[in-house]
Design a protein around this motif. Structure first.
Motif, PDB file in Angstrom:
ATOM      1  N   ASP A 170       0.815  -1.217   0.000  1.00 45.37           N
ATOM      2  CA  ASP A 170       0.000   0.000   0.000  1.00 45.37           C
ATOM      3  C   ASP A 170       0.846   1.265   0.000  1.00 45.37           C
ATOM      4  OD1 ASP A 170      -2.385  -1.394   0.048  1.00 45.37           O
ATOM      5  OD2 ASP A 170      -2.504  -1.406   2.235  1.00 45.37           O
ATOM      6  N   SER A 171       2.140   1.129   0.328  1.00 44.29           N
ATOM      7  CA  SER A 171       2.974   2.323   0.462  1.00 44.29           C
ATOM      8  C   SER A 171       4.360   2.094  -0.127  1.00 44.29           C
ATOM      9  CB  SER A 171       3.094   2.721   1.930  1.00 44.29           C
ATOM     10  OG  SER A 171       3.668   1.674   2.674  1.00 44.29           O
ATOM     11  N   ILE A 172       5.010   3.202  -0.394  1.00 43.65           N
ATOM     12  CA  ILE A 172       6.419   3.193  -0.783  1.00 43.65           C
ATOM     13  C   ILE A 172       7.156   3.890   0.355  1.00 43.65           C
ATOM     14  CG2 ILE A 172       6.041   5.244  -2.234  1.00 43.65           C
ATOM     15  CD1 ILE A 172       8.466   4.337  -3.908  1.00 43.65           C
ATOM     16  N   ILE A 173       8.103   3.195   0.935  1.00 42.74           N
ATOM     17  CA  ILE A 173       8.842   3.716   2.085  1.00 42.74           C
ATOM     18  C   ILE A 173      10.155   4.301   1.599  1.00 42.74           C
ATOM     19  CG2 ILE A 173       9.969   3.117   4.257  1.00 42.74           C
ATOM     20  CD1 ILE A 173       7.812   0.890   4.530  1.00 42.74           C
TER      21      ILE A 173
ATOM     22  N   CYS B 246      15.142   7.703  -0.369  1.00 48.70           N
ATOM     23  CA  CYS B 246      14.664   7.022  -1.567  1.00 48.70           C
ATOM     24  C   CYS B 246      14.207   5.609  -1.212  1.00 48.70           C
ATOM     25  CB  CYS B 246      15.723   7.005  -2.656  1.00 48.70           C
ATOM     26  SG  CYS B 246      17.306   6.327  -2.169  1.00 48.70           S
ATOM     27  N   GLY B 247      13.435   5.028  -2.110  1.00 47.26           N
ATOM     28  CA  GLY B 247      12.947   3.676  -1.913  1.00 47.26           C
ATOM     29  C   GLY B 247      12.183   3.200  -3.131  1.00 47.26           C
TER      30      GLY B 247
ATOM     31  N   LYS C  90       5.638   7.008   2.493  1.00 40.88           N
ATOM     32  CA  LYS C  90       6.027   7.094   3.903  1.00 40.88           C
ATOM     33  C   LYS C  90       7.495   7.488   3.945  1.00 40.88           C
ATOM     34  CE  LYS C  90       2.626   3.902   5.712  1.00 40.88           C
ATOM     35  NZ  LYS C  90       2.385   2.672   6.461  1.00 40.88           N
ATOM     36  N   LEU C  91       7.737   8.644   4.491  1.00 41.79           N
ATOM     37  CA  LEU C  91       9.078   9.187   4.586  1.00 41.79           C
ATOM     38  C   LEU C  91       9.609   8.912   5.980  1.00 41.79           C
ATOM     39  CD1 LEU C  91      10.994  10.833   2.773  1.00 41.79           C
ATOM     40  CD2 LEU C  91       9.980  12.885   3.736  1.00 41.79           C
ATOM     41  N   LEU C  92      10.707   8.175   6.054  1.00 42.30           N
ATOM     42  CA  LEU C  92      11.309   7.852   7.347  1.00 42.30           C
ATOM     43  C   LEU C  92      12.380   8.889   7.652  1.00 42.30           C
ATOM     44  CD1 LEU C  92      11.697   3.974   7.116  1.00 42.30           C
ATOM     45  CD2 LEU C  92       9.811   5.308   8.045  1.00 42.30           C
ATOM     46  N   PRO C  93      12.032   9.875   8.459  1.00 39.56           N
ATOM     47  CA  PRO C  93      13.019  10.919   8.756  1.00 39.56           C
ATOM     48  C   PRO C  93      14.104  10.393   9.687  1.00 39.56           C
ATOM     49  CG  PRO C  93      11.034  11.287  10.035  1.00 39.56           C
ATOM     50  CD  PRO C  93      10.770  10.096   9.141  1.00 39.56           C
ATOM     51  N   LEU C  94      15.310  10.787   9.394  1.00 42.75           N
ATOM     52  CA  LEU C  94      16.436  10.412  10.245  1.00 42.75           C
ATOM     53  C   LEU C  94      16.819  11.542  11.180  1.00 42.75           C
ATOM     54  CD1 LEU C  94      18.562   8.570   7.580  1.00 42.75           C
ATOM     55  CD2 LEU C  94      17.008   7.605   9.263  1.00 42.75           C
ATOM     56  N   GLU C  95      16.198  12.697  10.960  1.00 40.01           N
ATOM     57  CA  GLU C  95      16.478  13.864  11.783  1.00 40.01           C
ATOM     58  C   GLU C  95      15.146  14.481  12.176  1.00 40.01           C
ATOM     59  OE1 GLU C  95      18.527  16.476   9.174  1.00 40.01           O
ATOM     60  OE2 GLU C  95      20.147  15.085   8.827  1.00 40.01           O
ATOM     61  N   VAL C  96      15.151  15.217  13.262  1.00 41.00           N
ATOM     62  CA  VAL C  96      13.960  15.947  13.656  1.00 41.00           C
ATOM     63  C   VAL C  96      14.042  17.328  13.033  1.00 41.00           C
ATOM     64  CG1 VAL C  96      12.653  16.882  15.589  1.00 41.00           C
ATOM     65  CG2 VAL C  96      13.798  14.672  15.817  1.00 41.00           C
ATOM     66  N   ASP C  97      13.012  17.701  12.301  1.00 43.50           N
ATOM     67  CA  ASP C  97      12.959  19.015  11.670  1.00 43.50           C
ATOM     68  C   ASP C  97      12.288  19.983  12.637  1.00 43.50           C
ATOM     69  OD1 ASP C  97      12.682  21.243  10.132  1.00 43.50           O
ATOM     70  OD2 ASP C  97      11.515  20.277   8.546  1.00 43.50           O
ATOM     71  N   LEU C  98      13.083  20.814  13.295  1.00 42.18           N
ATOM     72  CA  LEU C  98      12.557  21.738  14.290  1.00 42.18           C
ATOM     73  C   LEU C  98      12.056  23.035  13.671  1.00 42.18           C
ATOM     74  CD1 LEU C  98      15.242  21.196  17.056  1.00 42.18           C
ATOM     75  CD2 LEU C  98      12.976  20.159  16.879  1.00 42.18           C
ATOM     76  N   SER C  99      12.128  23.150  12.367  1.00 47.13           N
ATOM     77  CA  SER C  99      11.664  24.370  11.715  1.00 47.13           C
ATOM     78  C   SER C  99      10.168  24.328  11.418  1.00 47.13           C
ATOM     79  CB  SER C  99      12.432  24.597  10.414  1.00 47.13           C
ATOM     80  OG  SER C  99      12.092  23.592   9.475  1.00 47.13           O
TER      81      SER C  99
END
Length: 190
Positions: free
Chosen positions: A29-32, A44-45, A169-178
């Motif tokens: 159902d998704s592309i990770i 990418c994935g 589905k985007l797996l962030p490796l960092e927290v975007d504090l902006s």
């Protein structure tokens, strides 16, 4: 830069046209999308696609910049037609100019976002569909990779296994504090 050439599609353009028009289902159902190399600032994935005939490995590939989420692309690979992507979508970057093919037509430039498909001569060419030809719709899509995957899948007739939209589905490796708090309004069970 020389054009991308697809000799298999040039020889059997009808098979390519049928492939593009046929409904295709992803394996999931998704592309990770995740960061696969520490030094590349892109997630990418891939997700497998069942494309029918012609048979062979078929993948939907996605890429989203970690630093600028408006820089994204989606590509469809079908091994039957060659190693490179046989259809793609670019959200940003420089305009693409389709050179004339001796048919008396002038060169034609397509700004981003735009699609690329292979023409009857086996050459990858940029184009705008009806949605991308509309400046307001095009501007919205260029800023949102979720709208980009929806349009890409609509154009290619790609659906999830349950017949719905394919979700990125985007797996962030960092927290975007902006950005605003992504958990605002969420209810947690204690």
């Amino acid at each position: 830069m020389p054009p991308e050439i697809f000799p298999i599609i040039e020889k059997d353009f009808t098979a390519y046209q049928r492939f593009l028009k046929r409904k295709k289902k992803t394996h999931s159902d998704s592309i990770i999308l995740d960061q696969q190399h520490q030094h590349h600032r892109v997630c990418c994935g891939d997700v497998g696609v069942v494309g029918g005939k012609p048979v062979g490995e078929c993948l939907l590939n996605g890429r989203v910049s970690i630093d600028d989420r408006t820089v994204f692309s989606f590509r469809l690979f079908a091994k039957f037609f060659g190693e490179g992507p046989c259809f793609r979508f670019c959200s940003s970057g420089r305009a693409h100019t389709n050179r004339r093919q001796g048919e008396g037509l002038p060169d034609r430039t397509f700004t981003t976002p735009h699609f690329h498909h292979v023409d009857r001569h086996g050459i990858m060419r940029a184009f705008h569909n009806k949605t991308l030809a509309d400046p307001k719709a095009s501007a919205k899509i260029a800023k949102n990779f979720k709208l980009g995957i929806d349009l890409f899948c609509q154009e290619l007739k790609v659906v999830s296994p349950n017949g719905g939209s394919v979700v990125v589905k985007l797996l962030p490796l960092e927290v975007d504090l902006s950005t605003d708090d992504p958990l605002r309004g969420e209810q947690f069970q204690l």
